[in-house]
Design a protein around this motif. Sequence first.
Motif, mmCIF file in Angstrom:
data_model
loop_
_atom_site.group_PDB
_atom_site.id
_atom_site.type_symbol
_atom_site.label_atom_id
_atom_site.label_comp_id
_atom_site.label_asym_id
_atom_site.label_seq_id
_atom_site.Cartn_x
_atom_site.Cartn_y
_atom_site.Cartn_z
ATOM 1 N N UNK A 312 22.887 -15.978 5.855
ATOM 2 C CA UNK A 312 21.520 -16.239 6.315
ATOM 3 C C UNK A 312 21.440 -16.036 7.821
ATOM 4 N N UNK A 313 20.445 -15.260 8.273
ATOM 5 C CA UNK A 313 20.235 -15.093 9.713
ATOM 6 C C UNK A 313 18.824 -15.562 10.068
ATOM 7 N N UNK A 323 13.117 -1.375 0.134
ATOM 8 C CA UNK A 323 13.617 -0.103 0.659
ATOM 9 C C UNK A 323 14.954 -0.207 1.367
ATOM 10 N N UNK A 324 15.385 -1.427 1.689
ATOM 11 C CA UNK A 324 16.552 -1.571 2.559
ATOM 12 C C UNK A 324 17.845 -1.050 1.931
ATOM 13 N N UNK A 358 17.577 -10.889 -2.149
ATOM 14 C CA UNK A 358 17.238 -10.756 -0.725
ATOM 15 C C UNK A 358 15.900 -11.445 -0.468
ATOM 16 N N UNK A 359 15.937 -12.513 0.310
ATOM 17 C CA UNK A 359 14.724 -13.219 0.715
ATOM 18 C C UNK A 359 14.530 -13.062 2.220
ATOM 19 N N UNK A 360 13.309 -12.741 2.632
ATOM 20 C CA UNK A 360 13.079 -12.505 4.051
ATOM 21 C C UNK A 360 11.661 -12.881 4.442
ATOM 22 N N UNK A 361 11.529 -13.407 5.648
ATOM 23 C CA UNK A 361 10.223 -13.705 6.239
ATOM 24 C C UNK A 361 10.191 -13.127 7.645
ATOM 25 N N UNK A 367 17.875 -13.807 4.149
ATOM 26 C CA UNK A 367 19.028 -14.366 3.433
ATOM 27 C C UNK A 367 19.448 -13.397 2.338
ATOM 28 N N UNK A 368 20.725 -13.016 2.372
ATOM 29 C CA UNK A 368 21.300 -12.158 1.333
ATOM 30 C C UNK A 368 22.232 -13.014 0.484
#
Length: 374
Positions: A312-313, A323-324, A358-361, A367-368
């Motif tokens: 998590x970053x 797309x990542x 993959x969760x991202x805001x 967070x991967x």
Amino acid sequence: MKESHNKNHIIKLSLAYTISIIVLICIPAYLYMQSEINSYKFNQYKNIDEHSLNIQRAIYDFNDSKNMIFRFPKSFLIDSYLLSKNKELIFSTTSQTLNYKNNISKQVTLSSNRLDAKYLIVTKRFSYKQIYLKIAILTLCIGLFIFISAYLIIKQSIIPYKEANAYLDAFFNDAMHELKTPLGVIQLNLEILEEKQQTKELSRVLNGVKNLHLIYDDIEYLIKNKRVLYKKENTNFSELLNQRINIFESLALSKEIKIDMNITDNIHIEFNRTELQRIIDNTISNAIKYSKAKSNIKIQLIKNEKVVFKVEDFGAGIKDTSKIFNRYYREDSIKGGFGIGLNIVKNICDKNKIEIICNSEIKKGSTFTYIFNT
């Protein structure tokens, strides 16, 4: 393995080409088949016409002769029946009863004759099997000819590309081999210098060399992936993860990023060590790359029913998580890189049936999560 893959590819192309040609000739083939059927039917009717005429001629010749025995014209393929005025059977060339099913026939009314026969019926078994068999054999021969021709043409046409590909493979293998030694020497000497004299400039150079090592490992994996079988082995996930975090610590320190770890000891999984390292390295390096300075990165490895690896970053976040994992896609071109790391990770996970979440805001972080079946 590569030769087998190329051969299978050529066979598939040849089959596709053959099927396409056969589809294109279906209409003329259908017209040809109809023509053959009509011609065959015409010839069969012609045969029974001729045979019936021969019988009639023999009957009328028998009327004019003094012979007491009538020699009935016979045929192995055609059945003949003589019937009386009341349609009672007088004579037949077969023991089979008169049957019109699956037969073509002709009935002729006879003039008065010594046999007292009023009707002549001639029948012949009729089937399109010969036509269908002929069409099938012809289609098979044409298909085989097209397939063999296409296979030989495609095989010959790709020889220059195979030679060029072999040359490029040899070049990249030699280049990667030649790069590995000087990179290792540079990193080792920089680490010795850093122990003696710590400066920002020296740390930046060392971090740059470590980034080069990561790129080198990704490219080496891509080159070897199609020809090397990465076998599963008993791997200490916890130990490998701690080793890789130690390598990334200097990269994190250059941005004043703190790494928080929650790693359960002695988690073992059946997994190839090289592939597991690619997952770890690319995930952690991306977290450092896209994190804000003076922020935190949380790395977790736990085991319940399944093994869960999470990074998590608290960086800029990802605009489009769909797309990542595409090759050469980069969320931020300013950060550099080739956009191949996460694509490699995705391919490894797909091959080993690892679930990726993959969760991202935006402006909050990403967070991967990787879930391994044990």
